[in-house]
Design an enzyme around this catalytic site. Structure first.
Site, PDB file in Angstrom:
ATOM      1  N   LYS A 110      46.751  32.046  36.099  1.00 23.78           N
ATOM      2  CA  LYS A 110      47.239  31.353  34.901  1.00 23.78           C
ATOM      3  C   LYS A 110      48.104  32.268  34.070  1.00 23.78           C
ATOM      4  CE  LYS A 110      42.837  29.212  34.400  1.00 23.78           C
ATOM      5  NZ  LYS A 110      41.987  30.415  34.289  1.00 23.78           N
ATOM      6  N   LYS A 113      45.946  43.512  35.481  1.00 25.08           N
ATOM      7  CA  LYS A 113      46.447  42.893  34.248  1.00 25.08           C
ATOM      8  C   LYS A 113      47.234  43.902  33.408  1.00 25.08           C
ATOM      9  CE  LYS A 113      43.784  38.765  34.142  1.00 25.08           C
ATOM     10  NZ  LYS A 113      42.945  37.779  33.532  1.00 25.08           N
ATOM     11  N   LYS A 126      48.803  37.057  43.809  1.00 29.71           N
ATOM     12  CA  LYS A 126      47.712  36.145  43.470  1.00 29.71           C
ATOM     13  C   LYS A 126      48.168  35.138  42.417  1.00 29.71           C
ATOM     14  CE  LYS A 126      43.406  36.042  40.778  1.00 29.71           C
ATOM     15  NZ  LYS A 126      43.897  35.022  39.879  1.00 29.71           N
TER      16      LYS A 126
HETATM   17  P1  ATP Z   1      43.732  34.458  34.312  1.00 29.39           P
HETATM   18  O1  ATP Z   1      45.123  34.756  34.802  1.00 29.39           O
HETATM   19  O2  ATP Z   1      43.674  34.119  32.856  1.00 29.39           O
HETATM   20  O3  ATP Z   1      42.737  35.523  34.723  1.00 29.39           O
HETATM   21  P2  ATP Z   1      43.049  32.899  36.615  1.00 29.39           P
HETATM   22  O4  ATP Z   1      44.064  31.973  37.108  1.00 29.39           O
HETATM   23  O5  ATP Z   1      42.844  34.198  37.327  1.00 29.39           O
HETATM   24  O6  ATP Z   1      43.307  33.112  35.061  1.00 29.39           O
HETATM   25  P3  ATP Z   1      40.233  32.614  36.107  1.00 29.39           P
HETATM   26  O7  ATP Z   1      39.764  31.682  35.036  1.00 29.39           O
HETATM   27  O8  ATP Z   1      40.285  34.074  35.805  1.00 29.39           O
HETATM   28  O9  ATP Z   1      41.666  32.096  36.593  1.00 29.39           O
HETATM   29  O10 ATP Z   1      39.358  32.400  37.409  1.00 29.39           O
HETATM   30  C1  ATP Z   1      38.602  31.224  37.631  1.00 29.39           C
HETATM   31  C2  ATP Z   1      38.132  31.199  39.065  1.00 29.39           C
HETATM   32  O11 ATP Z   1      39.248  30.912  39.911  1.00 29.39           O
HETATM   33  C3  ATP Z   1      37.539  32.522  39.552  1.00 29.39           C
HETATM   34  O12 ATP Z   1      36.436  32.235  40.380  1.00 29.39           O
HETATM   35  C4  ATP Z   1      38.648  33.130  40.360  1.00 29.39           C
HETATM   36  O13 ATP Z   1      38.164  33.985  41.384  1.00 29.39           O
HETATM   37  C5  ATP Z   1      39.321  31.896  40.935  1.00 29.39           C
HETATM   38  N1  ATP Z   1      40.737  32.147  41.212  1.00 29.39           N
HETATM   39  C6  ATP Z   1      41.695  32.394  40.296  1.00 29.39           C
HETATM   40  N2  ATP Z   1      42.883  32.571  40.890  1.00 29.39           N
HETATM   41  C7  ATP Z   1      42.669  32.432  42.226  1.00 29.39           C
HETATM   42  C8  ATP Z   1      43.502  32.493  43.378  1.00 29.39           C
HETATM   43  N3  ATP Z   1      44.810  32.748  43.270  1.00 29.39           N
HETATM   44  N4  ATP Z   1      42.940  32.303  44.603  1.00 29.39           N
HETATM   45  C9  ATP Z   1      41.611  32.061  44.728  1.00 29.39           C
HETATM   46  N5  ATP Z   1      40.774  31.987  43.677  1.00 29.39           N
HETATM   47  C10 ATP Z   1      41.281  32.165  42.437  1.00 29.39           C
HETATM   48 MG    MG Z   2      41.534  35.663  36.467  1.00 30.26          MG
END
Ligand code: ATP
Ligand code: MG
Length: 325
Positions: free
Chosen positions: A197, A115, A194
């Site tokens: 969000k 990040k 990856k």
């Molecule tokens: P942010 O960017 O704010 O961290 P994020 O998209 O990574 O958001 P999170 O809320 O941090 O989402 O993660 C929620 C769940 O989704 C976690 O269990 C995380 O491991 C899973 N996850 C997030 N992105 C992925 C991805 N690209 N592939 C598989 N699992 C994911």
């Molecule tokens: Mg995340």
């Protein structure tokens, strides 16, 4: 409830709109597990404060996460769904855990470093994210935590912190185990990194048809000519198609990559078609939920009550163990 029932815990941040990485990495496995034990799933609104600065947006996102999770199949009869901030005791536990956590361990966390490298500010909240996440897990005596691969290290940190507490104060906290689906551990985003969000590289589960098509058509590819054979093992299109296609369809697309003569645009159209079809029942369910305005509040209230009951009893144990009571 029998004491042997496995407790399953996971959370998702309302830091934006849910995407297919969230779905395949965490939501689908979490939904499948709700039949196997006592499931507790929360909307990580304290965590989202590390990236969302607009209160109206945070409120709106939190509601949407609840709606979308329910639409995807979370069954509130089987799994408690609640907001992290409905259990404020979790911040008390996070403080206690922080007192045994080495800063160096947090500075080395991949998610933190990724990040920061993306230009997100290195706030104390982002640095101590794994401590709050440890509290999220440990406060419910969780056995199993279904997550994407990006969270694996955070679970290791959780186990480390729990061990430190248990060594300092005697057996107090239960050590959880991660559950990571090999096939969907890291769903790639439009840029091949990856999907996140906060990275602006998502395909959202409930995007409308035009928007989802636009997103899929913008998946980054190399510049191999239409006629030329293409590498099926280094393609975001094929990685995403593998999530939604049947084994036959996936094999056909692989063969078409290797054969040449089909452009990436055509493959993207096939990917869009499959994705749109895959989420059709969820879109339908979402409309049904939207037609019952009180439903989400009722689900969240019941979930919060269940979560508080467990958290109160674990916190009482922790307060006594460390000498606060
Ligand atoms: P942010 O960017 O704010 O961290 P994020 O998209 O990574 O958001 P999170 O809320 O941090 O989402 O993660 C929620 C769940 O989704 C976690 O269990 C995380 O491991 C899973 N996850 C997030 N992105 C992925 C991805 N690209 N592939 C598989 N699992 C994911
Ligand atoms: Mg995340």
């Amino acid at each position: 409830m029998p004491a042997t029932l496995m407790r399953i815990l996971s959370g998702i941040q309302p830091s934006g709109v849910l995407h297919i990485g969230n779905y395949f990495g965490m939501m689908r496995p979490a939904i499948a597990l709700q039949a196997e034990g006592e499931a507790l799933y929360f909307i990580a609104d304290y965590h989202a404060l590390t990236s969302v600065r607009d209160p109206a947006v945070l409120r709106e996102n939190s509601r949407r996460v609840a709606l979308d999770f329910l639409a995807c199949g979370l069954d509130p009869e089987r799994a408690a769904l609640f907001r992290q901030s409905d259990v404020p005791q979790v911040t008390e536990l996070a403080w206690i855990l922080a007192t045994v956590t080495p800063v160096a361990r947090l500075e080395l966390a991949h998610s933190y470093k990724d990040k920061i490298n993306r230009g997100i500010a290195a706030g104390a909240g982002l640095l101590t994210y794994p401590v709050l996440m440890s509290a999220d897990i440990l406060i419910y005596d969780s056995d199993l935590v279904p997550v994407g691969k990006d969270q694996k290290q955070h679970i290791e940190i959780t186990r480390d912190i729990a061990t430190r507490i248990n060594e300092a104060y005697g057996p107090t906290l239960k050590l959880p185990a991660p559950r990571i689906q090999e096939k969907t551990q890291t769903v790639p985003g439009l840029d091949g990194q990856k999907m996140s969000k906060s990275y602006g590289n998502t395909i959202d589960i409930f995007a409308d048809e035009k928007e989802m098509r636009k997103r899929v058509m913008s998946v980054v590819t190399d510049s191999t000519a239409v006629e030329a054979p293409k590498n099926p093992d280094a393609s975001t299109i094929l990685d995403l198609y593998s999530l939604v296609g049947t084994p036959n369809e996936i094999a056909e697309m692989r063969a078409a990559f290797e054969k040449g003569g089909t452009g990436y645009g055509e493959f993207k159209k096939q990917l869009f078609g499959k994705l749109w079809e895959y989420f059709a029942p969820m879109r339908q369910r979402r409309q049904e939920i939207l037609a019952q305005p009180a439903y989400i509040d009722e689900v969240l209230a019941a979930g919060a009550q269940r979560a508080n009951t467990i958290a109160d009893s674990v916190m009482e144990r922790v307060r006594r163990a460390v000498g606060l009571r």
